[in-house]
Design a protein around this motif. Structure first.
Motif, PDB file in Angstrom:
ATOM      1  N   LEU A  66      45.538  49.657  40.282  1.00 25.51           N
ATOM      2  CA  LEU A  66      46.116  48.143  40.916  1.00 25.51           C
ATOM      3  C   LEU A  66      45.600  48.034  42.145  1.00 25.51           C
ATOM      4  O   LEU A  66      45.133  46.605  42.659  1.00 25.51           O
ATOM      5  N   GLU A  67      45.548  48.940  43.163  1.00 21.07           N
ATOM      6  CA  GLU A  67      44.861  48.617  44.638  1.00 21.07           C
ATOM      7  C   GLU A  67      43.500  48.265  44.530  1.00 21.07           C
ATOM      8  O   GLU A  67      43.240  47.330  45.083  1.00 21.07           O
ATOM      9  N   LEU A  68      42.922  49.087  43.551  1.00 23.80           N
ATOM     10  CA  LEU A  68      41.317  48.799  43.728  1.00 23.80           C
ATOM     11  C   LEU A  68      41.054  47.459  42.940  1.00 23.80           C
ATOM     12  O   LEU A  68      40.116  46.547  43.601  1.00 23.80           O
ATOM     13  N   VAL A  69      41.676  46.899  42.085  1.00 25.75           N
ATOM     14  CA  VAL A  69      41.716  45.732  41.488  1.00 25.75           C
ATOM     15  C   VAL A  69      42.085  44.400  42.382  1.00 25.75           C
ATOM     16  O   VAL A  69      41.473  43.634  42.849  1.00 25.75           O
ATOM     17  N   THR A  70      43.197  44.860  43.362  1.00 25.57           N
ATOM     18  CA  THR A  70      43.421  43.903  44.457  1.00 25.57           C
ATOM     19  C   THR A  70      42.366  43.930  45.427  1.00 25.57           C
ATOM     20  O   THR A  70      42.153  42.891  45.944  1.00 25.57           O
ATOM     21  N   PHE A  71      41.926  44.970  45.892  1.00 26.61           N
ATOM     22  CA  PHE A  71      40.732  44.967  46.907  1.00 26.61           C
ATOM     23  C   PHE A  71      39.503  44.230  46.339  1.00 26.61           C
ATOM     24  O   PHE A  71      38.978  43.428  46.997  1.00 26.61           O
ATOM     25  N   LEU A  72      39.164  44.451  45.075  1.00 27.08           N
ATOM     26  CA  LEU A  72      38.201  43.613  44.340  1.00 27.08           C
ATOM     27  C   LEU A  72      38.385  42.429  44.587  1.00 27.08           C
ATOM     28  O   LEU A  72      37.338  41.452  44.854  1.00 27.08           O
ATOM     29  N   GLU A  73      39.424  41.790  44.022  1.00 22.25           N
ATOM     30  CA  GLU A  73      39.703  40.428  43.831  1.00 22.25           C
ATOM     31  C   GLU A  73      39.505  39.695  45.132  1.00 22.25           C
ATOM     32  O   GLU A  73      38.843  38.732  45.586  1.00 22.25           O
ATOM     33  N   HIS A  74      40.134  40.361  46.202  1.00 20.29           N
ATOM     34  CA  HIS A  74      40.142  39.714  47.616  1.00 20.29           C
ATOM     35  C   HIS A  74      38.692  39.832  48.304  1.00 20.29           C
ATOM     36  O   HIS A  74      38.555  38.901  48.976  1.00 20.29           O
TER      37      HIS A  74
ATOM     38  N   PHE B 184      35.879  40.255  47.114  1.00 16.09           N
ATOM     39  CA  PHE B 184      34.605  39.543  46.468  1.00 16.09           C
ATOM     40  C   PHE B 184      34.774  38.333  45.906  1.00 16.09           C
ATOM     41  O   PHE B 184      34.189  37.676  45.188  1.00 16.09           O
ATOM     42  N   GLU B 185      36.109  38.016  46.286  1.00 14.24           N
ATOM     43  CA  GLU B 185      36.504  36.552  45.932  1.00 14.24           C
ATOM     44  C   GLU B 185      36.554  36.284  44.460  1.00 14.24           C
ATOM     45  O   GLU B 185      35.842  35.152  44.143  1.00 14.24           O
ATOM     46  N   PHE B 186      37.183  36.885  43.458  1.00 20.68           N
ATOM     47  CA  PHE B 186      36.886  36.265  42.212  1.00 20.68           C
ATOM     48  C   PHE B 186      38.495  37.167  41.407  1.00 20.68           C
ATOM     49  O   PHE B 186      38.846  37.945  42.111  1.00 20.68           O
ATOM     50  N   GLU B 187      38.654  36.519  40.456  1.00 22.27           N
ATOM     51  CA  GLU B 187      39.852  36.720  39.725  1.00 22.27           C
ATOM     52  C   GLU B 187      39.360  37.832  38.557  1.00 22.27           C
ATOM     53  O   GLU B 187      38.419  37.665  37.833  1.00 22.27           O
ATOM     54  N   ILE B 188      40.140  38.899  38.422  1.00 28.71           N
ATOM     55  CA  ILE B 188      40.162  39.684  37.169  1.00 28.71           C
ATOM     56  C   ILE B 188      41.220  39.651  36.226  1.00 28.71           C
ATOM     57  O   ILE B 188      42.258  39.401  36.598  1.00 28.71           O
ATOM     58  N   ASP B 189      40.689  39.196  35.255  1.00 31.91           N
ATOM     59  CA  ASP B 189      41.156  38.733  33.775  1.00 31.91           C
ATOM     60  C   ASP B 189      41.820  39.996  33.107  1.00 31.91           C
ATOM     61  O   ASP B 189      41.208  40.974  33.159  1.00 31.91           O
ATOM     62  N   VAL B 190      42.811  39.711  32.442  1.00 31.54           N
ATOM     63  CA  VAL B 190      43.517  40.667  31.561  1.00 31.54           C
ATOM     64  C   VAL B 190      42.233  41.419  30.728  1.00 31.54           C
ATOM     65  O   VAL B 190      42.453  42.563  30.446  1.00 31.54           O
ATOM     66  N   GLU B 191      41.399  40.689  30.170  1.00 29.40           N
ATOM     67  CA  GLU B 191      40.492  41.245  29.080  1.00 29.40           C
ATOM     68  C   GLU B 191      39.590  42.174  29.881  1.00 29.40           C
ATOM     69  O   GLU B 191      38.669  42.812  29.735  1.00 29.40           O
ATOM     70  N   ASP B 192      39.273  41.908  31.368  1.00 30.02           N
ATOM     71  CA  ASP B 192      38.624  42.498  32.225  1.00 30.02           C
ATOM     72  C   ASP B 192      38.855  44.214  32.527  1.00 30.02           C
ATOM     73  O   ASP B 192      38.249  44.933  33.073  1.00 30.02           O
TER      74      ASP B 192
END
Length: 90
Positions: free
Chosen positions: A39-47, A49-57
C-alpha cells in the motif's frame, strides 16, 4: 537533472526497506515486504508519478521487482522513455 524511473523506484524501495534492492530482486518472494508495504508503494507511485492505480492494476506481478514497477509506471503514464524530471509533486 533527470533520473530513470527504475532508479527512482529503487531509491524509494531502499530507503523504505533500509537495504539495497537489485533491479530484478523479488522482495515479496524473499519476505522483505508485506501487504502494508504494498500500500505504501502504491501511494508513492500515485503521488510521485501523478496517476491513479485502479483495482484491476493491483496484480502482484506489477509490483514484485523494481524493473516490473518501472515498466508498470511507464505503461500507466504512457511514457515512451525511462526518464522522469525531478521535482514533481509529492
Amino acid at each position: 537533472m533527470q533520473q530513470t524511473i527504475e532508479v527512482e523506484i529503487r531509491e524509494f524501495l531502499e530507503s523504505a526497506l533500509g537495504q539495497e534492492i537489485a533491479p530484478d530482486e523479488d522482495y515479496f518472494a524473499k519476505g522483505i515486504v508485506d501487504s502494508l508495504f504494498a500500500l505504501e508503494l502504491v501511494t508513492f507511485l500515485e503521488h510521485r508519478f501523478e496517476f491513479e492505480i485502479d483495482v484491476e492494476d493491483l496484480s502482484l506481478d506489477h509490483f514484485r521487482t523494481a524493473v516490473n514497477v518501472a515498466e508498470f509506471v511507464r505503461k500507466k503514464t504512457a511514457s515512451p522513455t525511462a526518464e522522469v524530471p525531478r521535482g514533481g509533486s509529492h
